[in-house]
Design an enzyme around this catalytic site. Structure first.
Site, short mmCIF file in Angstrom:
data_model
loop_
_atom_site.label_atom_id
_atom_site.label_comp_id
_atom_site.label_asym_id
_atom_site.label_seq_id
_atom_site.Cartn_x
_atom_site.Cartn_y
_atom_site.Cartn_z
N GLY A 115 -7.66 -49.34 22.14
CA GLY A 115 -6.81 -50.39 21.55
C GLY A 115 -5.36 -50.07 21.88
O GLY A 115 -5.06 -49.34 22.83
N ARG A 116 -4.46 -50.58 21.04
CA ARG A 116 -3.02 -50.40 21.31
C ARG A 116 -2.65 -48.93 21.42
O ARG A 116 -1.96 -48.51 22.34
CB ARG A 116 -2.19 -51.00 20.18
CG ARG A 116 -2.36 -52.48 19.99
CD ARG A 116 -1.50 -52.91 18.80
NE ARG A 116 -1.83 -54.24 18.36
CZ ARG A 116 -2.83 -54.53 17.52
NH1 ARG A 116 -3.59 -53.58 17.02
NH2 ARG A 116 -3.06 -55.78 17.18
N SER A 131 -14.90 -47.87 25.30
CA SER A 131 -14.37 -48.96 24.48
C SER A 131 -15.34 -50.13 24.62
O SER A 131 -15.97 -50.27 25.67
CB SER A 131 -12.99 -49.35 25.04
OG SER A 131 -12.33 -50.25 24.22
N THR A 173 -6.03 -38.59 15.58
CA THR A 173 -4.93 -39.20 14.81
C THR A 173 -5.40 -40.54 14.24
O THR A 173 -4.57 -41.36 13.85
CB THR A 173 -3.70 -39.46 15.71
OG1 THR A 173 -4.11 -40.21 16.85
CG2 THR A 173 -3.04 -38.17 16.15
N SER A 174 -6.73 -40.77 14.22
CA SER A 174 -7.23 -42.09 13.78
C SER A 174 -7.54 -42.05 12.28
O SER A 174 -6.64 -42.30 11.46
CB SER A 174 -8.44 -42.50 14.62
OG SER A 174 -9.51 -41.59 14.48
N ARG A 175 -8.76 -41.72 11.92
CA ARG A 175 -9.13 -41.51 10.53
C ARG A 175 -10.03 -40.30 10.47
O ARG A 175 -10.88 -40.11 11.35
CB ARG A 175 -9.86 -42.74 9.95
CG ARG A 175 -8.95 -43.92 9.64
CD ARG A 175 -8.03 -43.64 8.45
NE ARG A 175 -7.15 -44.75 8.12
CZ ARG A 175 -5.91 -44.94 8.58
NH1 ARG A 175 -5.38 -44.07 9.42
NH2 ARG A 175 -5.19 -45.96 8.19
N GLU A 180 -8.63 -36.76 2.41
CA GLU A 180 -7.19 -36.50 2.23
C GLU A 180 -6.81 -36.64 0.77
O GLU A 180 -7.28 -37.57 0.12
CB GLU A 180 -6.38 -37.48 3.08
CG GLU A 180 -6.58 -37.26 4.57
CD GLU A 180 -5.78 -38.23 5.43
OE1 GLU A 180 -4.86 -38.89 4.91
OE2 GLU A 180 -6.10 -38.32 6.62
N HIS A 220 -1.11 -36.04 8.14
CA HIS A 220 -1.12 -37.49 8.40
C HIS A 220 0.29 -38.03 8.71
O HIS A 220 0.84 -38.83 7.96
CB HIS A 220 -1.75 -38.25 7.22
CG HIS A 220 -2.33 -39.58 7.64
ND1 HIS A 220 -3.47 -40.12 7.11
CD2 HIS A 220 -1.90 -40.48 8.56
CE1 HIS A 220 -3.73 -41.29 7.68
NE2 HIS A 220 -2.78 -41.53 8.56
C1 DGY Z 1 -1.98 -46.22 9.88
O1 DGY Z 1 -1.06 -47.02 9.88
O2 DGY Z 1 -3.16 -46.56 9.80
C2 DGY Z 1 -1.60 -44.80 10.02
O3 DGY Z 1 -2.66 -43.96 9.79
C3 DGY Z 1 -0.42 -44.51 9.14
O4 DGY Z 1 0.20 -43.35 9.51
#
Ligand code: DGY
Length: 318
Positions: A156-157, A177, A235-237, A266, A284
């Site tokens: 994605g972006r 993807s 860096t997603s979830r 978290e 985060h």
């Molecule tokens: C989001 O916008 O989903 C990010 O995880 C925030 O930092």
């Protein structure tokens, strides 16, 4: 004229708070901590519009108190914290903040990628502990980044922005993807099935939203498919990765390292992670630049203004 009643669940950067105070009847001064379920209920019960954050769990029960709520503007691109079906059933518009945080989040993925590969945090720690005895040829050796294969899960972006940055490092990019994406002119990105990406990547970066399909997308099986020299960046979830399986893989050397900005529970961190030397852990910070956080706030306010004026939201979620 009466101003619309706005409930903000968490303190936002000053320029955003200033605009809110100017344009809305702010129901309460938002604190710099997560609200209790009772505080959330109280705010939702009175508001015409809400700005929520990713740490607020917004389920059907909470929404049942929101009798005058028209719009829930989530201060994040991800919206897995909200029961979208329950909001839709109540006619509440939900919006998010795409685009404005793409660069900040992609930059942070690269910060982790470089930090893990070149052992930046370990080196810093060594200096601060006063244990560095001077340069040595075999000291704290990391791994090259330039020329290595970058695998991206979810183009994605943010996935695309991470891939674009790989050009400067002369890294071949492979990705998985649901749909093919067109690489910018002069670049070539190769779409492959998940296992092929897992098998070939030297560095694997995750950029999928958290859904029922992507929960634990990376578990023990997938970690076993990866190279023993590979580095995983998330860096997603947090819940896209099975954290317990990741701890085992890092401890046993089944993969070489990981850089994590997000966690399954978290702010609780799996106890096994903090004892490992081959993982860099951030709290985060994906979108955490002042400019980005201001843009995210302004985007929430633009969506709220549009919906309360009877217009379509600018960034409605599906
Ligand atoms: C989001 O916008 O989903 C990010 O995880 C925030 O930092």
């Amino acid at each position: 004229m009466m101003k619309p009643r706005l409930f903000v669940t968490r303190r936002l950067p000053t320029p955003v708070m200033d605009r809110i105070r100017d344009q809305y009847d702010l129901l309460s001064d938002p604190p710099d901590r997560a609200l209790t379920p009772q505080e959330l209920r109280h705010g939702f019960a009175q508001a015409d519009a809400v700005v929520s954050t990713l740490s607020d769990r917004i389920g059907a029960d909470l929404l049942s108190h929101a009798t005058s709520l028209k719009i829930l503007a989530n201060y994040a691109v991800g919206y897995n914290n909200i029961d979208i079906a329950a909001a839709r059933a109540r006619g509440i518009v939900v919006t998010n903040t795409p685009d404005v945080l793409t660069d900040a989040t992609a930059d942070l993925a690269w910060a982790l990628l470089l930090a893990v590969s070149r052992r930046v945090v370990e080196g810093d720690r060594w200096i601060r502990e006063g244990t560095w005895a001077g340069w040595a040829p075999t000291q704290m050796l990391g791994t090259d980044v330039s020329g290595k294969t970058l695998g991206i899960i979810g183009m994605g972006r943010i996935g695309r922005a991470v891939a674009e940055r790989a050009h400067g490092f002369r890294m071949p990019v492979i990705y998985t993807s649901p749909r093919p994406v067109t690489a910018p002119r002069g670049l070539s990105w190769n779409r492959q099935p998940l296992d092929a990406v897992l098998r070939q990547s030297d560095i694997l970066s995750l950029h999928v939203p958290l859904t029922d399909t992507t929960r634990h997308l990376i578990g023990q099986r997938e970690l076993n498919v990866m190279k023993s020299t590979a580095i995983l960046i998330n860096t997603s979830r947090g819940s896209v990765v099975d954290e317990a399986a990741l701890v085992s893989a890092l401890a046993s050397g089944s993969i070489a390292g990981a850089g994590l900005d997000v966690y399954e529970q978290e702010p609780t961190i799996h106890a096994g992670l903090t004892g490992l030397h081959n993982v860099v852990l951030l709290p985060h910070l994906g979108s955490a630049t002042l400019e980005t956080r201001i843009r995210m706030g302004m985007m929430c306010l633009e969506n709220i203004a549009a919906v309360l004026a009877g217009n379509a939201a600018l960034n409605p979620v599906e």
